[in-house]
Design an enzyme around this catalytic site. Sequence first.
Site, PDB file in Angstrom:
ATOM      1  CB  THR A 110      -0.955   0.054   1.221  1.00  0.00           C
ATOM      2  OG1 THR A 110      -1.662  -1.171   1.298  1.00  0.00           O
ATOM      3  CG2 THR A 110      -1.945   1.190   1.154  1.00  0.00           C
TER       4      THR A 110
ATOM      5  NE  ARG B 123      -7.415  -9.018   1.174  1.00  0.00           N
ATOM      6  CZ  ARG B 123      -6.564  -8.021   1.346  1.00  0.00           C
ATOM      7  NH1 ARG B 123      -6.107  -7.357   0.300  1.00  0.00           N
ATOM      8  NH2 ARG B 123      -6.152  -7.683   2.543  1.00  0.00           N
ATOM      9  CB  VAL B 124     -12.752  -6.390  -0.584  1.00  0.00           C
ATOM     10  CG1 VAL B 124     -12.739  -4.875  -0.381  1.00  0.00           C
ATOM     11  CG2 VAL B 124     -13.567  -6.758  -1.821  1.00  0.00           C
TER      12      VAL B 124
ATOM     13  CG  ASP C 223      -6.563  -1.732   4.478  1.00  0.00           C
ATOM     14  OD1 ASP C 223      -5.973  -2.693   3.924  1.00  0.00           O
ATOM     15  OD2 ASP C 223      -6.024  -0.637   4.686  1.00  0.00           O
TER      16      ASP C 223
ATOM     17  CB  THR D 247       0.078   0.876   5.151  1.00  0.00           C
ATOM     18  OG1 THR D 247       0.817  -0.176   4.525  1.00  0.00           O
ATOM     19  CG2 THR D 247       0.960   1.502   6.224  1.00  0.00           C
ATOM     20  N   GLY D 248      -0.917  -2.105   5.783  1.00  0.00           N
ATOM     21  CA  GLY D 248      -0.621  -3.380   6.433  1.00  0.00           C
ATOM     22  C   GLY D 248      -1.669  -4.420   6.093  1.00  0.00           C
TER      23      GLY D 248
ATOM     24  N   GLY E 284      -4.791  -6.010   5.542  1.00  0.00           N
ATOM     25  CA  GLY E 284      -6.080  -5.359   5.378  1.00  0.00           C
ATOM     26  C   GLY E 284      -7.180  -5.944   6.227  1.00  0.00           C
TER      27      GLY E 284
HETATM   28  N1  GLY Z   1      -3.500  -3.002   3.085  1.00  0.00           N
HETATM   29  C1  GLY Z   1      -3.721  -3.484   1.786  1.00  0.00           C
HETATM   30  C2  GLY Z   1      -4.506  -4.685   1.727  1.00  0.00           C
HETATM   31  O1  GLY Z   1      -4.636  -5.408   2.711  1.00  0.00           O
HETATM   32  O2  GLY Z   1      -5.040  -4.954   0.685  1.00  0.00           O
END
Ligand code: GLY
Length: 273
Positions: A149, A177-178, A180, A199-200, A202
């Site tokens: 990210t 997959r979705v 954050d 960030t990290g 999600g």
């Molecule tokens: N932080 C990005 C994701 O998990 O897609």
Amino acid sequence: MIIPAVIAHGGAGPGPSRQANLELAIKKAADILISGGNALDAAVQACVILEDDPVFNAGTGSVMRTDGSILTDASIQTGDGKVGFVIAMEDTPNPILVAADLLDEEINGLTSHGARIWADNKGHVKRKVVGVAPKGQIGDPEMEITGDTVGVIARDSTGMIVVATSTGGCSFRPPGRVGDVPLPGSGFWAEDGLAVAATGIGEAITRALLSNKVYEKIKDSTYSMEESLNWGINELISSEHSVGLIALGPSGPGLGVSNTDMPWATWEQESSQ
Ligand code: GLY
């Protein structure tokens, strides 16, 4: 007097050295703000620089999904209540430009094939993104925390604040997959003169509604920005997950905090400029 400022991060988690690359994006935003440009332009253009640099997991450097596909997410929110986000876009090296184009639309967000059709109709670049294969094995926790990210928050001389985030997603995630990044309140939140970006991993960020919760903590002026960011990481996120946060308020430079490696940088205009 409101002083223009910007903060950006290059993704929580290990990965290649990317601090110097990140600072190019900060410089771009600073140049826009110094020349009288607005926070929206500064945040978007800085995010495009990060998306175009293959060292970051966003846009051109996005990590592959488990089926080998490259799908990009991005989001943008302004302090005066506009939001735009796109999810799992194919062939889109700059999803932040598509998300930004949604800010003045009736709809807030678009996903996958429909998002690409909409982008085509608006003339956004369609180009295959080669991306990056994740390293290691599925399920290996050491390998899941790939740096991911990018995020930028800019404040202009009117006090407008804008947060822009973009990603190829976490390593070893399936194509539907979705994460954050495109979810308001999870990967980002901006309201009035304050914004937060995460960030990290999600899933951990989404379960915590992390950006909005930390935003509310900072707004409650009992806590400093540093205390609020640390609270978000330490109290809302399990220590096994790699997560970082940046925030920018109505005054002063921004701040970044992470429980792992996270390149970040901030800039504030000198009052004599
Ligand atoms: N932080 C990005 C994701 O998990 O897609």
